[in-house]
Structure formats: structure tokens, C-alpha cells
Motif scaffolding. Sequence first.
Motif, mmCIF file in Angstrom:
data_model
loop_
_atom_site.group_PDB
_atom_site.id
_atom_site.type_symbol
_atom_site.label_atom_id
_atom_site.label_comp_id
_atom_site.label_asym_id
_atom_site.label_seq_id
_atom_site.Cartn_x
_atom_site.Cartn_y
_atom_site.Cartn_z
ATOM 1 N N GLY A 310 0.823 -1.198 0.000
ATOM 2 C CA GLY A 310 0.000 0.000 0.000
ATOM 3 C C GLY A 310 0.860 1.252 0.000
ATOM 4 O O GLY A 310 2.078 1.198 0.154
ATOM 5 N N SER A 311 0.222 2.407 -0.167
ATOM 6 C CA SER A 311 0.965 3.664 -0.220
ATOM 7 C C SER A 311 0.315 4.700 0.687
ATOM 8 O O SER A 311 -0.836 4.548 1.105
ATOM 9 N N ASP A 312 1.055 5.765 0.981
ATOM 10 C CA ASP A 312 0.553 6.836 1.837
ATOM 11 C C ASP A 312 1.311 8.112 1.513
ATOM 12 O O ASP A 312 2.549 8.083 1.405
ATOM 13 N N ASP A 313 0.602 9.219 1.384
ATOM 14 C CA ASP A 313 1.283 10.463 1.017
ATOM 15 C C ASP A 313 2.065 11.074 2.182
ATOM 16 O O ASP A 313 2.691 12.122 2.021
ATOM 17 N N PHE A 314 2.046 10.440 3.334
ATOM 18 C CA PHE A 314 2.864 10.858 4.474
ATOM 19 C C PHE A 314 4.323 11.028 4.073
ATOM 20 O O PHE A 314 5.036 11.907 4.564
ATOM 21 N N HIS A 315 4.782 10.212 3.139
ATOM 22 C CA HIS A 315 6.206 10.172 2.806
ATOM 23 C C HIS A 315 6.645 11.327 1.913
ATOM 24 O O HIS A 315 7.844 11.499 1.679
ATOM 25 N N PHE A 316 5.694 12.135 1.443
ATOM 26 C CA PHE A 316 6.080 13.358 0.738
ATOM 27 C C PHE A 316 6.768 14.345 1.686
ATOM 28 O O PHE A 316 7.585 15.162 1.244
ATOM 29 N N TYR A 317 6.427 14.296 2.963
ATOM 30 C CA TYR A 317 7.052 15.217 3.906
ATOM 31 C C TYR A 317 8.568 15.049 3.908
ATOM 32 O O TYR A 317 9.317 16.028 3.852
ATOM 33 N N THR A 318 9.024 13.809 3.971
ATOM 34 C CA THR A 318 10.471 13.575 3.994
ATOM 35 C C THR A 318 11.092 13.679 2.612
ATOM 36 O O THR A 318 12.273 14.000 2.484
ATOM 37 N N LEU A 319 10.305 13.409 1.566
ATOM 38 C CA LEU A 319 10.834 13.568 0.212
ATOM 39 C C LEU A 319 11.075 15.048 -0.093
ATOM 40 O O LEU A 319 12.097 15.417 -0.678
ATOM 41 N N LEU A 320 10.133 15.895 0.332
ATOM 42 C CA LEU A 320 10.230 17.323 0.057
ATOM 43 C C LEU A 320 11.060 18.080 1.099
ATOM 44 O O LEU A 320 11.607 19.151 0.795
ATOM 45 N N ARG A 321 11.134 17.559 2.296
ATOM 46 C CA ARG A 321 11.919 18.169 3.369
ATOM 47 C C ARG A 321 12.813 17.078 3.987
ATOM 48 O O ARG A 321 12.506 16.526 5.035
ATOM 49 N N PRO A 322 13.922 16.747 3.318
ATOM 50 C CA PRO A 322 14.757 15.597 3.705
ATOM 51 C C PRO A 322 15.342 15.670 5.114
ATOM 52 O O PRO A 322 15.768 14.645 5.651
ATOM 53 N N HIS A 323 15.366 16.842 5.723
ATOM 54 C CA HIS A 323 15.933 16.958 7.072
ATOM 55 C C HIS A 323 15.028 16.365 8.144
ATOM 56 O O HIS A 323 15.472 16.102 9.263
ATOM 57 N N ILE A 324 13.752 16.125 7.803
ATOM 58 C CA ILE A 324 12.807 15.623 8.803
ATOM 59 C C ILE A 324 13.068 14.144 9.083
ATOM 60 O O ILE A 324 13.172 13.336 8.167
ATOM 61 N N LYS A 325 13.146 13.808 10.359
ATOM 62 C CA LYS A 325 13.289 12.408 10.779
ATOM 63 C C LYS A 325 11.880 11.864 11.032
ATOM 64 O O LYS A 325 11.225 12.271 11.987
ATOM 65 N N ALA A 326 11.436 10.963 10.179
ATOM 66 C CA ALA A 326 10.028 10.559 10.210
ATOM 67 C C ALA A 326 9.856 9.051 10.205
ATOM 68 O O ALA A 326 10.685 8.302 9.679
ATOM 69 N N THR A 327 8.749 8.636 10.774
ATOM 70 C CA THR A 327 8.300 7.249 10.684
ATOM 71 C C THR A 327 6.821 7.220 11.045
ATOM 72 O O THR A 327 6.269 8.189 11.572
ATOM 73 N N MET A 328 6.171 6.093 10.763
ATOM 74 C CA MET A 328 4.738 5.956 11.018
ATOM 75 C C MET A 328 4.475 4.726 11.880
ATOM 76 O O MET A 328 5.015 3.641 11.627
ATOM 77 N N LEU A 329 3.661 4.909 12.904
ATOM 78 C CA LEU A 329 3.280 3.822 13.802
ATOM 79 C C LEU A 329 2.281 2.901 13.114
ATOM 80 O O LEU A 329 1.222 3.336 12.659
ATOM 81 N N ALA A 330 2.628 1.620 13.016
ATOM 82 C CA ALA A 330 1.690 0.603 12.546
ATOM 83 C C ALA A 330 0.920 0.115 13.759
ATOM 84 O O ALA A 330 1.456 -0.610 14.598
ATOM 85 N N LEU A 331 -0.331 0.526 13.871
ATOM 86 C CA LEU A 331 -1.123 0.283 15.070
ATOM 87 C C LEU A 331 -2.055 -0.903 14.875
ATOM 88 O O LEU A 331 -3.046 -0.829 14.145
#
Length: 374
Positions: A310-331
Motif C-alpha cells: 500500500g501507499s501513503d502520502d505521508f512520505h512526501f514530507y520527507t521527500l520534500l523536506r529531507p531533514h525531517i526524521k520521520a516514521t509511522m506507527l503501525a497500530l
Amino acid sequence: MNEQATLLSLWKELHELAEVSFEEVKTTDYLVEYFKKEGFSPVKFKKIPGFYVELGEGSPVIGLRADMDALMQNVDGEMQANHSCGHDAHMTIVTGVMKRLKEQESQLEGTVRAIFQPGEELGNGSIEVVKEGVADDLDYLFGVHLRPHNEMPYPNCAPGIQHGAGTFIKGEIFGEDHHGARQNEGVNAIEVGSAIVQQLQQIYTAPTIPASIKMTNFHAGSESFNIIPGGASFGLDLRAQENDVMTEMKTKLSHVINSLATLYELKIKTEIIDEVPAAIINKKAEKHLRKAIIEELGEEQLRPRLLTPGSDDFHFYTLLRPHIKATMLALGADVQPGLHDPDMTFNKIAITNGVNILTNVVRNICNVNEEVNA
């Protein structure tokens, strides 16, 4: 009313307010007023539905993202907006985290910013939020997504979701219709479409990385069976678990289209109508989230990073702003029968788990946990 009952009440309100992508106006207004009553100062986005709200000050700046939109679906015979992807739960979780952190604000060393984002289902809401500037100074960004029972049963959780990339392409074949008895006078667009399908099957990428490309839509011809159609439209769905593989597939697809246009001596136009990048997971952010899951649920409930096509547009944040340290909780939430099913249900207690875990991770970062930062 205890916290769990309050969270469930909020979830019910948001569930009933379901609105499709970029129409989340009532949802925005409801939550903005909700936060104001709780003593916050929410700020609406300038050009799109949605808003952000924050507490604390200084660094680090930690973002919490909640997607807001629902899907238009047939529910019991009626077409309506429906929260079958769990975004109502995501909004509830992030709201619960902010309310709890406000009670502990004096203990925090940094800023916590909740971002209520429109348009995730269209795959580009995050891009519009980035344009609003609210992600520019983020150090960390955490998202959350309910998971199906067969993928991650309640109460298991994982500190990252390795979404794949998705690209959706609209194509058009330009040619002249001609008589069914005189096929020599033109090119049959249906045959061109068939050739595209055959060539798609010859696009190969590394077998160790899941990827696929297929035609999912094709329209040509009319009710007159004695006319050979010269024009047609089609749609393509491309998937890849890694962004580099997606780039490779798009390059090879372009070569296929150009070659067939030359072979058939006609114009074939393609246009990307939507694309979502594969996950870009930061190891430090993932480590923070792993620690929070263990502390809140116990190590026996921790699962490794979840791999999903599956996909999620959450990952545009790090693609467009590479300095952000990001991850998503699989709940883990025992979603049944599955995400995007019009009759989707889930274990509501998972909402409290999500609040506990994300509150924990924010507190750990804002209080400078040396062990995790090492």
C-alpha cells in the motif's frame, strides 16, 4: 467521563462528519472549536481545509500528522463519504495526545505540532501542507495508521510502515477512425493498446524488490461495430517498494510508449495524474517509536517494521523536506474485513494504545533521552 470514553465520543463525532478529500471543512471547523475549548490556539491553513495546533516552544520541533479525509463509497445502498481507512481514529489519537501533553506542557523541552492534513486519499494533501510552510522547521514527524487483523493483530504494533511507491498514469492514443472493411487506411487503437500491454510485460526490474506495472483502464470504439477506432484512452498503475525502482519503471515505460508511437506512426500521450513515494523511514525516529511501544505495551507486542504494498502520502514530507526524521506507527487494531471496505470495523481500544505510544515518544524526545539519542 474518563479518557477512553472521551476518546470514543470524539471518534463517533468525527466518524459522522466524514468528508472526502479537500472537502474536510466541517471536520476542520469541528476540531478547531474542540481545540479552542481545550485552551489551544489552532491555526487554519490558508488555501486548503485542515489546520495545525501546537504547544511548547523551542527545539526540538516534533510533528504529529493526522489525515482527515474519507472515501466516497456505497454504504448500504447509498453513496456517501465513509471513514473506512481509519482517518477518524487517527484524528482522535492525535487530538488525545495533544490534550494529554497540554497537562504536562511545563515538563516538555521543545515544541509539539499536530498537523491535521486533508487529501491523503488523493495522494497529494501532504504536498499542499508542505506549501503552507508548517513542515519547514520540523525535526521529527510521526504518523499513525490502523492495521488489518491479518497484517498486524491487536495489540501488536510496529515502529515503521514500509509503504511502496505508487504512480497512476493517464494515456491517450491519437489516430483517425476508419472503415471496418479498410483496415489498411489507418491504425487500430485497440491493437496499439494490446501492444502496450504486451510490452509492459517485458519491463523487468530487480526481482528482489516487489514491483508491478499494469493497464487498469482502456476505452476505445463506439456502438458502431463497423468503425475501427483510431483513438483510445487508457490508465496505468505502477507499484514499487522502493523509489529508485519506480524511477526505473517510469523510464522504461517512456521508452515503450515512444517506441510504439514510432512503430505505429501516431501520437501517444501519457500524463502522471497522481504519484506517491515509497516510505523514507528515519532510523532514529524508528528507534524512538520502538522504545515507546515496548514501554507502553511490552516487548512481546513489538513487531518489526511492517512491509506493505500500500501507499501513503505521508512520505512526501520527507521527500520534500529531507531533514525531517520521520516514521509511522503501525497500530494493530484488528481492522475487519479490511481497509477501504465500506463495512470496516476495528477494535476501539487501539485508539488508547495509539495515544499512549505517541505521547510516550514525544515525552522521550522532548526530555532528551540520552540512551535513544546516542
